[in-house]
Every structure is written in C-alpha cells, then in structure tokens.
Motif scaffolding. Structure first.
Motif, PDB file in Angstrom:
ATOM      1  N   GLY A  38       0.777  -1.228   0.000  1.00 35.65           N
ATOM      2  CA  GLY A  38       0.000   0.000   0.000  1.00 35.65           C
ATOM      3  C   GLY A  38       0.809   1.278   0.000  1.00 35.65           C
ATOM      4  N   GLY A  39       2.081   1.187  -0.394  1.00 32.38           N
ATOM      5  CA  GLY A  39       2.930   2.377  -0.469  1.00 32.38           C
ATOM      6  C   GLY A  39       2.536   3.275  -1.630  1.00 32.38           C
ATOM      7  N   THR A  40       2.876   4.545  -1.529  1.00 32.53           N
ATOM      8  CA  THR A  40       2.557   5.499  -2.583  1.00 32.53           C
ATOM      9  C   THR A  40       3.553   5.386  -3.731  1.00 32.53           C
ATOM     10  N   ASP A  41       3.167   5.913  -4.888  1.00 30.53           N
ATOM     11  CA  ASP A  41       4.073   5.897  -6.042  1.00 30.53           C
ATOM     12  C   ASP A  41       5.371   6.647  -5.749  1.00 30.53           C
ATOM     13  N   GLY A  42       5.282   7.708  -4.949  1.00 29.45           N
ATOM     14  CA  GLY A  42       6.457   8.508  -4.625  1.00 29.45           C
ATOM     15  C   GLY A  42       7.176   8.076  -3.359  1.00 29.45           C
ATOM     16  N   SER A  43       6.926   6.871  -2.899  1.00 31.88           N
ATOM     17  CA  SER A  43       7.524   6.390  -1.659  1.00 31.88           C
ATOM     18  C   SER A  43       9.049   6.473  -1.680  1.00 31.88           C
ATOM     19  N   LYS A  44       9.606   7.017  -0.634  1.00 36.04           N
ATOM     20  CA  LYS A  44      11.069   7.111  -0.501  1.00 36.04           C
ATOM     21  C   LYS A  44      11.684   5.739  -0.245  1.00 36.04           C
ATOM     22  N   HIS A  45      10.873   4.765   0.158  1.00 32.97           N
ATOM     23  CA  HIS A  45      11.362   3.391   0.322  1.00 32.97           C
ATOM     24  C   HIS A  45      11.859   2.852  -1.017  1.00 32.97           C
ATOM     25  N   LYS A  46      11.216   3.254  -2.101  1.00 33.26           N
ATOM     26  CA  LYS A  46      11.602   2.782  -3.437  1.00 33.26           C
ATOM     27  C   LYS A  46      12.962   3.329  -3.865  1.00 33.26           C
ATOM     28  N   LEU A  47      13.423   4.384  -3.209  1.00 31.94           N
ATOM     29  CA  LEU A  47      14.725   4.977  -3.519  1.00 31.94           C
ATOM     30  C   LEU A  47      15.825   4.479  -2.589  1.00 31.94           C
ATOM     31  N   GLY A  48      15.438   3.695  -1.589  1.00 32.03           N
ATOM     32  CA  GLY A  48      16.432   3.199  -0.632  1.00 32.03           C
ATOM     33  C   GLY A  48      16.878   4.245   0.368  1.00 32.03           C
ATOM     34  N   ILE A  49      16.033   5.261   0.605  1.00 33.43           N
ATOM     35  CA  ILE A  49      16.411   6.324   1.541  1.00 33.43           C
ATOM     36  C   ILE A  49      15.450   6.424   2.721  1.00 33.43           C
ATOM     37  N   ALA A  50      14.659   5.372   2.957  1.00 35.26           N
ATOM     38  CA  ALA A  50      13.651   5.420   4.025  1.00 35.26           C
ATOM     39  C   ALA A  50      13.656   4.135   4.840  1.00 35.26           C
ATOM     40  N   ALA A  51      13.221   4.275   6.088  1.00 35.67           N
ATOM     41  CA  ALA A  51      13.052   3.106   6.954  1.00 35.67           C
ATOM     42  C   ALA A  51      11.910   3.358   7.930  1.00 35.67           C
ATOM     43  N   ASP A  52      11.153   2.310   8.190  1.00 40.72           N
ATOM     44  CA  ASP A  52      10.148   2.310   9.248  1.00 40.72           C
ATOM     45  C   ASP A  52      10.774   1.538  10.397  1.00 40.72           C
ATOM     46  N   ILE A  53      10.874   2.186  11.548  1.00 39.71           N
ATOM     47  CA  ILE A  53      11.652   1.618  12.651  1.00 39.71           C
ATOM     48  C   ILE A  53      10.864   1.544  13.954  1.00 39.71           C
ATOM     49  N   VAL A  54      11.353   0.665  14.817  1.00 38.88           N
ATOM     50  CA  VAL A  54      10.893   0.564  16.201  1.00 38.88           C
ATOM     51  C   VAL A  54      12.147   0.587  17.066  1.00 38.88           C
ATOM     52  N   VAL A  55      12.133   1.438  18.076  1.00 43.35           N
ATOM     53  CA  VAL A  55      13.228   1.470  19.050  1.00 43.35           C
ATOM     54  C   VAL A  55      12.710   0.770  20.295  1.00 43.35           C
ATOM     55  N   LYS A  56      13.406  -0.259  20.700  1.00 39.21           N
ATOM     56  CA  LYS A  56      12.969  -1.079  21.832  1.00 39.21           C
ATOM     57  C   LYS A  56      12.708  -0.225  23.075  1.00 39.21           C
ATOM     58  N   ASN A  57      11.573  -0.487  23.718  1.00 37.36           N
ATOM     59  CA  ASN A  57      11.174   0.191  24.954  1.00 37.36           C
ATOM     60  C   ASN A  57      11.011   1.709  24.805  1.00 37.36           C
ATOM     61  N   THR A  58      10.708   2.162  23.588  1.00 34.82           N
ATOM     62  CA  THR A  58      10.557   3.594  23.331  1.00 34.82           C
ATOM     63  C   THR A  58       9.306   3.818  22.492  1.00 34.82           C
TER      64      THR A  58
END
Length: 114
Positions: free
Chosen positions: A57-77
């Motif tokens: 469900g990402g957008t056409d302009g998603s920065k993930h497609k360029l390798g410059i994005a990340a969705d992250i989780v920081v433990k206990n934060t």
C-alpha cells in the motif's frame, strides 16, 4: 555489517527480490537514534521494489523505493518519542512520521512531517 549496529540484510526488500540499497545518511541517523535511546533499533521496512511497495500500500512517490527510508521501532521507546528526537536532529530536512507502532524516517532533502 555496514555500521556498528546494522547489516545490509536488514534494509533488504521483504519480497526477496534482492533490492538492498542503503543510504549512508540514513544509516547515520539510525545510529544516532540507537545511541540516543541506548536501545536496539529494529527496521520493519526499508527498501521496497515497486511491486512490493504496491503490495503493502505504499505510494508511487515512496522514498522506500529509492532506498532512503526506513520504518523503525526502538525497543522500549514510544514512536512519538522517536519522532520527537528525529525532528530535533533533522532541522529543515527529512521526512519523519509517527504511527501507532513505528516511526518513519527518510533522508529527503526537504522537510516533511506527519
């Protein structure tokens, strides 16, 4: 390992296509978060090929497609704490978004917040 705490495989497209571009600035920002919170940073999603991006469900302009994005989780934060820290570091650049269960960061050169 591409840095002290991250390996290239953590950034790879989840579909198994082999797309695993890693932006040095993105890794630098993730290392800063790791250091700030003194806690592991898990990458839920980074690189995405066009096909996988559409599937999730990402957008056409998603920065993930360029390798410059990340969705992250920081433990206990909480994601909002991570969001606030990244906003402080970013100044007038980067795309940063807070979601219920993760934080998005991309290293675009303009500023976007959500």
């Amino acid at each position: 390992m591409i840095s002290e705490n991250f390996s290239r495989s953590e950034f790879a497209c989840k579909c198994g296509c082999g797309f695993n571009a890693v932006d040095k600035e993105l890794v630098y920002v993730l290392e800063k978060a790791r250091f700030k919170f003194n806690s592991p940073v898990t990458i839920n999603s980074a690189c995405r090929c066009d096909s996988h991006n559409k599937k999730v469900g990402g957008t056409d302009g998603s920065k993930h497609k360029l390798g410059i994005a990340a969705d992250i989780v920081v433990k206990n934060t909480k994601p909002m704490e991570v969001y606030s820290f990244l906003c402080t570091c970013a100044g007038d650049k980067y795309g940063i978004g807070s979601y219920d269960n993760f934080t998005h960061i991309d290293v675009r050169q303009d500023k976007a917040r959500w």
